[in-house]
Design an enzyme around this catalytic site. Structure first.
Site, PDB file in Angstrom:
ATOM      1  N   ASN A  12     -31.979 -14.829 -69.354  1.00 51.64           N
ATOM      2  CA  ASN A  12     -30.731 -14.696 -68.606  1.00 51.64           C
ATOM      3  C   ASN A  12     -30.705 -13.266 -68.060  1.00 51.64           C
ATOM      4  OD1 ASN A  12     -28.130 -14.514 -67.686  1.00 51.64           O
ATOM      5  ND2 ASN A  12     -27.163 -15.232 -69.582  1.00 51.64           N
ATOM      6  N   ARG A  96     -31.790 -18.843 -66.460  1.00 49.81           N
ATOM      7  CA  ARG A  96     -30.425 -19.123 -66.033  1.00 49.81           C
ATOM      8  C   ARG A  96     -30.275 -18.594 -64.611  1.00 49.81           C
ATOM      9  NH1 ARG A  96     -24.985 -15.887 -66.954  1.00 49.81           N
ATOM     10  NH2 ARG A  96     -23.573 -17.477 -66.170  1.00 49.81           N
ATOM     11  N   HIS A 185     -20.236 -21.969 -65.215  1.00 50.98           N
ATOM     12  CA  HIS A 185     -20.276 -22.358 -66.639  1.00 50.98           C
ATOM     13  C   HIS A 185     -20.748 -23.802 -66.807  1.00 50.98           C
ATOM     14  CE1 HIS A 185     -16.815 -19.313 -67.628  1.00 50.98           C
ATOM     15  NE2 HIS A 185     -17.983 -18.753 -67.861  1.00 50.98           N
ATOM     16  N   ARG A 246     -10.337 -11.098 -64.975  1.00 48.81           N
ATOM     17  CA  ARG A 246     -10.125 -11.729 -63.668  1.00 48.81           C
ATOM     18  C   ARG A 246      -8.757 -12.390 -63.603  1.00 48.81           C
ATOM     19  NH1 ARG A 246     -15.405 -14.755 -64.414  1.00 48.81           N
ATOM     20  NH2 ARG A 246     -17.012 -13.226 -63.935  1.00 48.81           N
ATOM     21  N   GLU A 389     -25.353 -22.203 -74.586  1.00 45.89           N
ATOM     22  CA  GLU A 389     -25.945 -22.309 -73.257  1.00 45.89           C
ATOM     23  C   GLU A 389     -27.461 -22.151 -73.298  1.00 45.89           C
ATOM     24  OE1 GLU A 389     -22.541 -19.724 -72.137  1.00 45.89           O
ATOM     25  OE2 GLU A 389     -22.911 -20.499 -70.123  1.00 45.89           O
TER      26      GLU A 389
END
Ligand code: ADP
Length: 403
Positions: A12, A96, A185, A246, A389
């Site tokens: 990743n 990823r 996601h 955010r 993940e």
């Protein structure tokens, strides 16, 4: 590929970091977990743990100039434990990749054409795809003969119907600039949906789920029969739920207002909405543990931040309930969703008419296992399913190369 090749290295790659895991797909064992951070700075750091349980941790400090040096350092660490990336046990590297646009709806073996396609998506993911591409290039240079697979954060959401994915703006403008809801996601939403079905002892095809991935970034998705039909993040990960830093949903005219009235430029507004908003903007903290501590101590700003976070979450649960028509389970995952019992309790509170109830005792249980937090006879299950993940990227990668 030889039949003994059962390991997958998951990478990743971020702009200044590389997270990695080496997994054995025979039984899902985590053989190594690590992170290189502050790449390009003088104080770079590599933390390597040769097994998933935290034992035998090693650390390197000192400048790691670029991603190439970072991957070389990772390869050296793996080799120290006899698991180097030149070993015949390594079946593939799974990368990823944040944005796959409409082009990639499934994991894809990377060749030059695929890499070029991922590059063409940089304008819609300027913050993420360039780092992912660097990671891919570097890994391919190290092992040109090894299958490398891209697993896209957006792929799970490509099943969304057009009426959920399209924004109500001028079609020609939207199409010219590839503006639509992509969602992110996705790897987590896919993994958690499947694990939730296992927990419920039902086939994914039979189930309608609302999945709430609540980490530092947060997103909700409506999943019907194992396929995503709506999700809260949009063209970028900024839309939807209140997140750590955010804003989530906001009137787009706020942007014009900040430009015209506050004199801010585009980069400043981008920074405000992505980095200085959400829980941080509301109360100065983005960690839900700290926010709950402050709420319990009677802190007004933290309490308001928590209430705004929960209000938004409830709105999405209600919206996706309506989108799905029938819901079998609401599933919480990621740092906040897995650990913060007060968030689960507050998000579900008052939804008894929808068949949604949380059992206080079950909700208080701390565990790393998938579990139900709704009472036994509940009409709709409420579940906690820890996400993974890396495991999902490894699984999808291995499925593709082990054919
Ligand atoms: P990401 O992968 O998006 O960085 P994670 O899924 O790891 O995030 O979630 C990180 C967040 O999880 C932290 O910011 C914190 O708010 C929350 N978190 C972690 N542990 C707990 C806990 N025990 N109680 C409440 N919140 C927690």
């Amino acid at each position: 590929m030889t039949s003994q090749a059962t390991r997958v290295l998951v990478l990743n790659s971020g702009s200044s970091s590389v997270k990695y895991q080496l997994l054995d797909m025979r039984d899902g064992t985590r053989l190594a977990v690590g992170l290189v951070e502050r790449i390009g700075e003088s104080a770079s750091r590599l933390v390597h743990t040769p097994s998933g349980d935290g034992a035998g941790r090693r650390e390197r400090t000192g400048r790691i100039a670029d991603h190439e040096r970072a991957l070389e350092a990772v390869a050296e660490e793996l080799a120290l434990d006899g698991m180097g990336i030149d070993s015949p046990e390594l079946a593939a590297i799974g990368h990823r990749v944040v944005h796959g646009g409409l082009e990639f709806s499934a994991p894809t073996v990377i060749d030059d054409a695929v890499l070029a396609e991922i590059e063409r998506l940089v304008p819609v993911a300027p913050l993420h795809n360039p780092a992912n591409i660097t990671g891919i290039r570097t890994a391919r240079a190290l092992r040109p003969d090894l299958p490398q697979v891209a697993v896209f954060d957006t792929a799970f959401h490509t099943t969304m119907p057009e009426h959920a994915a399209r924004y109500a703006i001028d079609v020609a403008t939207a199409d010219a600039h590839r503006i639509r809801r992509y969602g992110f996601h996705g790897t987590s939403h896919a993994y958690v949906s499947r694990r939730a079905a296992e927990l419920l002892g039902r086939a994914p095809e039979e189930l309608n789920l609302i999945v709430l991935h609540l980490g530092n970034g947060a997103s909700a998705s409506a999943v019907a029969g194992g396929r995503c039909v709506d999700t809260s993040m949009g063209l970028t990960p900024l839309e939807g739920l209140v997140m750590g830093t955010r804003s989530g949903d906001i009137d787009p005219a706020v942007v014009f207002h900040l430009e015209r009235v506050a004199g801010m430029d585009t980069d400043e507004i981008d920074e405000l909405l992505n980095k200085k908003s959400g829980l941080t903007g509301l109360c100065g903290d983005n960690d839900m543990r700290e926010i709950r501590r402050r709420v319990d101590a009677g802190d007004a700003a933290a309490t308001l931040a928590f209430d705004i976070y929960i209000h938004r979450l409830k709105k999405y649960i209600g919206a996706y309930y309506a989108v799905l028509g029938r819901v079998d389970a609401v599933v919480f995952t990621a740092g906040v969703g897995e650990n913060a019992a007060p968030v689960r309790e507050a998000a579900i509170a008052g939804l008894g008419e929808l068949g949604l109830v949380v059992d206080a005792e079950l909700n208080a249980v701390r565990s790393g296992e998938p579990r139900l937090v709704s009472p036994e006879n509940a009409r709709v299950a409420v579940a906690v399913v820890p996400t993974d993940e890396e495991m999902e990227i490894a699984r999808q990668t291995f499925a593709l190369v082990d054919a």
